[in-house]
Design a protein around this motif. Structure first.
Motif, mmCIF file in Angstrom:
data_model
loop_
_atom_site.group_PDB
_atom_site.id
_atom_site.type_symbol
_atom_site.label_atom_id
_atom_site.label_comp_id
_atom_site.label_asym_id
_atom_site.label_seq_id
_atom_site.Cartn_x
_atom_site.Cartn_y
_atom_site.Cartn_z
ATOM 1 N N LEU A 1 -5.216 78.362 -42.248
ATOM 2 C CA LEU A 1 -6.463 79.035 -42.614
ATOM 3 C C LEU A 1 -7.078 78.401 -43.859
ATOM 4 C CD1 LEU A 1 -5.379 82.747 -42.036
ATOM 5 C CD2 LEU A 1 -7.136 81.512 -40.752
ATOM 6 N N GLU A 2 -6.248 78.122 -44.852
ATOM 7 C CA GLU A 2 -6.765 77.577 -46.094
ATOM 8 C C GLU A 2 -7.271 76.146 -45.914
ATOM 9 O OE1 GLU A 2 -4.007 78.113 -49.256
ATOM 10 O OE2 GLU A 2 -3.954 80.301 -49.030
ATOM 11 N N VAL A 3 -6.608 75.362 -45.061
ATOM 12 C CA VAL A 3 -7.078 74.009 -44.775
ATOM 13 C C VAL A 3 -8.462 74.061 -44.133
ATOM 14 C CG1 VAL A 3 -6.704 71.983 -43.306
ATOM 15 C CG2 VAL A 3 -4.807 72.932 -44.610
ATOM 16 N N ASP A 4 -8.716 75.094 -43.337
ATOM 17 C CA ASP A 4 -9.994 75.233 -42.650
ATOM 18 C C ASP A 4 -11.064 75.870 -43.533
ATOM 19 O OD1 ASP A 4 -10.898 74.609 -39.866
ATOM 20 O OD2 ASP A 4 -11.680 76.656 -40.007
ATOM 21 N N GLY A 5 -10.716 76.230 -44.758
ATOM 22 C CA GLY A 5 -11.707 76.754 -45.683
ATOM 23 C C GLY A 5 -11.612 78.227 -45.981
ATOM 24 N N LEU B 1 -14.261 96.297 -40.890
ATOM 25 C CA LEU B 1 -13.840 94.899 -40.909
ATOM 26 C C LEU B 1 -13.170 94.480 -39.603
ATOM 27 C CD1 LEU B 1 -12.313 94.676 -44.501
ATOM 28 C CD2 LEU B 1 -14.608 94.064 -43.758
ATOM 29 N N PRO B 2 -13.327 93.221 -39.196
ATOM 30 C CA PRO B 2 -12.649 92.731 -37.989
ATOM 31 C C PRO B 2 -11.130 92.794 -38.145
ATOM 32 C CG PRO B 2 -14.362 91.192 -38.694
ATOM 33 C CD PRO B 2 -14.199 92.185 -39.798
ATOM 34 N N ILE B 3 -10.449 93.229 -37.090
ATOM 35 C CA ILE B 3 -8.987 93.274 -37.081
ATOM 36 C C ILE B 3 -8.500 92.481 -35.878
ATOM 37 C CG2 ILE B 3 -6.934 94.733 -37.072
ATOM 38 C CD1 ILE B 3 -8.647 97.031 -38.069
ATOM 39 N N ILE B 4 -7.650 91.502 -36.137
ATOM 40 C CA ILE B 4 -7.129 90.621 -35.081
ATOM 41 C C ILE B 4 -5.616 90.783 -35.021
ATOM 42 C CG2 ILE B 4 -6.965 88.241 -34.259
ATOM 43 C CD1 ILE B 4 -9.430 88.770 -36.946
ATOM 44 N N ALA B 5 -5.080 90.854 -33.817
ATOM 45 C CA ALA B 5 -3.637 90.978 -33.642
ATOM 46 C C ALA B 5 -3.070 89.702 -33.040
ATOM 47 C CB ALA B 5 -3.312 92.164 -32.742
ATOM 48 N N LEU B 6 -1.994 89.206 -33.622
ATOM 49 C CA LEU B 6 -1.212 88.117 -33.046
ATOM 50 C C LEU B 6 0.056 88.747 -32.477
ATOM 51 C CD1 LEU B 6 -1.557 85.391 -35.839
ATOM 52 C CD2 LEU B 6 -2.992 85.754 -33.817
ATOM 53 N N PRO C 1 -3.863 77.629 -32.856
ATOM 54 C CA PRO C 1 -4.565 78.137 -34.041
ATOM 55 C C PRO C 1 -6.080 77.967 -33.947
ATOM 56 C CG PRO C 1 -2.637 76.868 -34.696
ATOM 57 C CD PRO C 1 -2.802 76.675 -33.215
ATOM 58 N N ALA C 2 -6.529 76.953 -33.199
ATOM 59 C CA ALA C 2 -7.970 76.714 -33.079
ATOM 60 C C ALA C 2 -8.693 77.915 -32.481
ATOM 61 C CB ALA C 2 -8.223 75.476 -32.225
ATOM 62 N N LYS C 3 -8.020 78.652 -31.573
ATOM 63 C CA LYS C 3 -8.654 79.827 -30.960
ATOM 64 C C LYS C 3 -8.917 80.896 -32.031
ATOM 65 C CE LYS C 3 -6.753 79.315 -26.300
ATOM 66 N NZ LYS C 3 -5.946 79.966 -25.223
ATOM 67 N N LEU C 4 -7.952 81.105 -32.899
ATOM 68 C CA LEU C 4 -8.132 82.078 -33.975
ATOM 69 C C LEU C 4 -9.238 81.629 -34.925
ATOM 70 C CD1 LEU C 4 -7.307 84.557 -35.630
ATOM 71 C CD2 LEU C 4 -5.530 83.160 -36.693
ATOM 72 N N LEU C 5 -9.265 80.353 -35.273
ATOM 73 C CA LEU C 5 -10.271 79.839 -36.196
ATOM 74 C C LEU C 5 -11.676 79.971 -35.610
ATOM 75 C CD1 LEU C 5 -8.432 76.631 -37.462
ATOM 76 C CD2 LEU C 5 -8.714 78.798 -38.677
ATOM 77 N N VAL C 6 -11.809 79.693 -34.319
ATOM 78 C CA VAL C 6 -13.115 79.833 -33.656
ATOM 79 C C VAL C 6 -13.576 81.286 -33.702
ATOM 80 C CG1 VAL C 6 -14.296 79.751 -31.417
ATOM 81 C CG2 VAL C 6 -12.906 77.821 -32.167
ATOM 82 N N TYR C 7 -12.637 82.207 -33.452
ATOM 83 C CA TYR C 7 -12.993 83.624 -33.489
ATOM 84 C C TYR C 7 -13.422 84.044 -34.893
ATOM 85 C CZ TYR C 7 -12.797 88.672 -33.085
ATOM 86 O OH TYR C 7 -13.128 90.000 -33.119
ATOM 87 N N LEU C 8 -12.670 83.626 -35.920
ATOM 88 C CA LEU C 8 -13.011 83.989 -37.293
ATOM 89 C C LEU C 8 -14.375 83.439 -37.685
ATOM 90 C CD1 LEU C 8 -9.585 83.481 -39.099
ATOM 91 C CD2 LEU C 8 -10.762 85.650 -38.709
#
Length: 216
Positions: free
Chosen positions: A6-10, A60-65, A92-99
């Motif tokens: 997450l931090e690498v992606d900003g 706030l958005p809530i995401i479950a893994l 992880p790309a799927k989560l990043l796209v959603y965020l």
């Protein structure tokens, strides 16, 4: 590992190990989304329910893994108001796209993006807010409201406009809720400023105005 991705992606991230610690984060940081680690040994539907019931975190958005051995929690999470679920292993790309779709693309800058007006300073990249040099802790909604006001100082902003920028479009928010959050902002600044920096405009909304030098 996910925190690092997450931090690498900003994005910036903070870890919490209990429900109470999770809710405490809403008091000390401007949280924009929650990611719940669902395993067989925990019941994240309960945590999701508490986040949905708390005024600081309800919108706030809530995401479950969800771990493979915890897929029986899916229905409970849906009933508790989860926004999105990803069953592990997932890219992880799927989560990043959603965020990004919910929060927008994070912006990095060397000096940090900042706003200031009337003794109030906001560091957007790090979510720090200061008033007359003193650190002020804001919840995510108050942070969004203040940021918009700092971007539009002295402009009269309607409650409807504030609702659009501070809450998700699928959440119903009444004018009274806006008034409550504006009152919280006023209380934060009152101890540091000689005059109220947020003016109420009858039938209009609110305006951020430095009234410390206003003539009586």
């Amino acid at each position: 590992m996910l925190s690092h991705i997450l931090e690498v992606d900003g994005f910036s991230s903070t870890l919490a190990s209990t429900e109470d610690e999770t809710l405490e984060l809403a008091e000390i940081t401007a949280v924009q989304a929650w990611i719940l680690d669902c395993r067989a040994a925990n019941q994240m539907a309960v945590t999701c329910g508490r986040l949905r019931q708390d005024p600081r975190t309800e919108s706030l958005p809530i995401i479950a893994l969800i771990a493979p051995d915890a897929q029986n929690q899916h229905i409970g999470l849906l009933k508790a108001g989860i926004d999105e679920c990803f069953v592990r292993p997932t890219a992880p790309a799927k989560l990043l796209v959603y965020l990004r779709s919910r929060l927008g693309n994070p912006v990095r800058s060397e000096g940090g993006l900042s706003l200031s007006y009337g003794g109030i300073e906001m560091q957007i990249d790090t979510h720090h807010v200061r008033c007359k040099g003193e650190e002020i802790l804001l919840g995510p909604i108050e942070f969004k409201l203040l940021r918009y006001m700092l971007e539009n100082p002295e402009k009269v902003i309607s409650r409807e406009e504030l609702i659009k920028i501070a809450w998700p479009p699928n959440v119903f928010v009444g004018p009274r809720t806006v008034d409550v959050h504006i009152s919280r902002l006023r209380r934060c600044f009152r101890q540091f400023l000689p005059a109220d920096v947020i003016r109420t405009v009858r039938l209009g909304g609110y305006a951020l105005e430095d009234q410390s030098f206003a003539r009586s």
